[in-house]
Design a protein around this motif. Structure first.
Motif, PDB file in Angstrom:
ATOM      1  N   UNK A   1       0.787  -1.340  -0.089  1.00 61.70           N
ATOM      2  CA  UNK A   1      -0.045   0.062   0.085  1.00 61.70           C
ATOM      3  C   UNK A   1       0.803   1.380  -0.053  1.00 61.70           C
ATOM      4  N   UNK A   2       1.945   1.223   0.931  1.00 60.86           N
ATOM      5  CA  UNK A   2       2.951   2.381   1.049  1.00 60.86           C
ATOM      6  C   UNK A   2       3.514   2.595  -0.457  1.00 60.86           C
ATOM      7  N   UNK A   3       3.953   1.487  -0.923  1.00 59.46           N
ATOM      8  CA  UNK A   3       4.562   1.421  -2.368  1.00 59.46           C
ATOM      9  C   UNK A   3       3.640   2.244  -3.430  1.00 59.46           C
ATOM     10  N   UNK A   4       2.529   1.790  -3.442  1.00 61.65           N
ATOM     11  CA  UNK A   4       1.528   2.192  -4.380  1.00 61.65           C
ATOM     12  C   UNK A   4       1.424   3.861  -4.144  1.00 61.65           C
ATOM     13  N   UNK A   5       1.349   4.202  -2.928  1.00 61.93           N
ATOM     14  CA  UNK A   5       1.244   5.675  -2.513  1.00 61.93           C
ATOM     15  C   UNK A   5       2.459   6.551  -3.218  1.00 61.93           C
ATOM     16  N   UNK A   6       3.400   5.975  -2.996  1.00 56.03           N
ATOM     17  CA  UNK A   6       4.899   6.396  -3.219  1.00 56.03           C
ATOM     18  C   UNK A   6       4.597   6.250  -5.098  1.00 56.03           C
ATOM     19  N   UNK A   7       4.328   5.578  -5.744  1.00 50.59           N
ATOM     20  CA  UNK A   7       4.205   5.431  -7.054  1.00 50.59           C
ATOM     21  C   UNK A   7       3.549   6.653  -7.550  1.00 50.59           C
ATOM     22  N   UNK A   8       2.249   6.918  -6.863  1.00 51.16           N
ATOM     23  CA  UNK A   8       1.480   7.756  -7.176  1.00 51.16           C
ATOM     24  C   UNK A   8       1.981   9.245  -6.738  1.00 51.16           C
ATOM     25  N   UNK A   9       2.592   9.294  -5.816  1.00 50.18           N
ATOM     26  CA  UNK A   9       3.179  10.623  -5.565  1.00 50.18           C
ATOM     27  C   UNK A   9       4.206  11.009  -6.465  1.00 50.18           C
ATOM     28  N   UNK A  10       5.025  10.034  -6.955  1.00 50.36           N
ATOM     29  CA  UNK A  10       6.337  10.362  -7.948  1.00 50.36           C
ATOM     30  C   UNK A  10       5.705  10.622  -9.375  1.00 50.36           C
ATOM     31  N   UNK A  11       4.497   9.820  -9.713  1.00 50.89           N
ATOM     32  CA  UNK A  11       3.905  10.238 -10.880  1.00 50.89           C
ATOM     33  C   UNK A  11       3.356  11.689 -10.987  1.00 50.89           C
ATOM     34  N   UNK A  12       2.614  11.904  -9.787  1.00 44.20           N
ATOM     35  CA  UNK A  12       2.169  13.508  -9.809  1.00 44.20           C
ATOM     36  C   UNK A  12       3.162  14.391  -9.758  1.00 44.20           C
ATOM     37  N   UNK A  13       4.443  14.317  -9.070  1.00 44.78           N
ATOM     38  CA  UNK A  13       5.582  15.177  -9.084  1.00 44.78           C
ATOM     39  C   UNK A  13       6.234  15.154 -10.312  1.00 44.78           C
ATOM     40  N   UNK A  14       6.332  14.261 -11.152  1.00 46.88           N
ATOM     41  CA  UNK A  14       6.853  14.247 -12.454  1.00 46.88           C
ATOM     42  C   UNK A  14       5.992  15.153 -13.383  1.00 46.88           C
ATOM     43  N   UNK A  15       4.523  14.944 -13.455  1.00 46.24           N
ATOM     44  CA  UNK A  15       3.903  15.584 -14.055  1.00 46.24           C
ATOM     45  C   UNK A  15       3.721  17.360 -13.739  1.00 46.24           C
ATOM     46  N   UNK A  16       4.106  17.582 -12.514  1.00 47.42           N
ATOM     47  CA  UNK A  16       4.011  19.106 -11.911  1.00 47.42           C
ATOM     48  C   UNK A  16       5.544  19.534 -12.496  1.00 47.42           C
ATOM     49  N   UNK A  17       6.499  18.838 -12.300  1.00 50.12           N
ATOM     50  CA  UNK A  17       7.812  19.282 -12.880  1.00 50.12           C
ATOM     51  C   UNK A  17       7.743  19.609 -14.373  1.00 50.12           C
TER      52      UNK A  17
END
Length: 114
Positions: A1-17
């Motif tokens: 579950x934490x791994x899934x949340x980290x994946x989503x966080x990195x995906x959102x961060x990549x799009x923001x950058x």
């Protein structure tokens, strides 16, 4: 579950950058080459190339782009820093001399300040 949340966080961060890099590229291309000279900054070609390369690296750093190299993560950060330098240093100087957008004296009307 934490791994899934980290994946989503990195995906959102990549799009923001990537969005910040695209915005910086549009801003770099929007101003005339004379504005860069008047602002005392490097040439339009220089900044458009730097920010364009940053945008390309940001696009390649997106998780679904098919390129999954560890090096692109670090290059994405370098690209974002280049775009951030443009937005923090060059863009305000261009806006001050170019007359596009709001200038520093936005409370100045046709007959002076308030």
């Amino acid at each position: 579950m934490i791994g899934q949340a980290q994946s989503w966080l990195f995906l959102i961060l990549a799009f923001v950058l990537f969005a910040v890099e695209v915005f910086a590229l549009v801003e770099a291309l929007r101003h005339s080459k004379d504005s860069y000279v008047s602002a005392g900054k490097r040439t339009k070609t220089f900044w458009a190339s730097i920010v364009g390369a940053a945008t390309l690296i940001g696009f390649l750093g997106l998780p679904f782009s098919g390129v999954s190299l560890q090096v692109l993560g670090i290059l994405s950060i370098v690209g974002f820093v280049a775009a951030a330098v443009f937005l923090a240093d060059v863009r305000p100087a261009l806006r001050a001399v170019g007359g596009k957008g709001r200038s520093r004296d936005r409370n100045q009307g046709p007959y002076g300040g308030w």
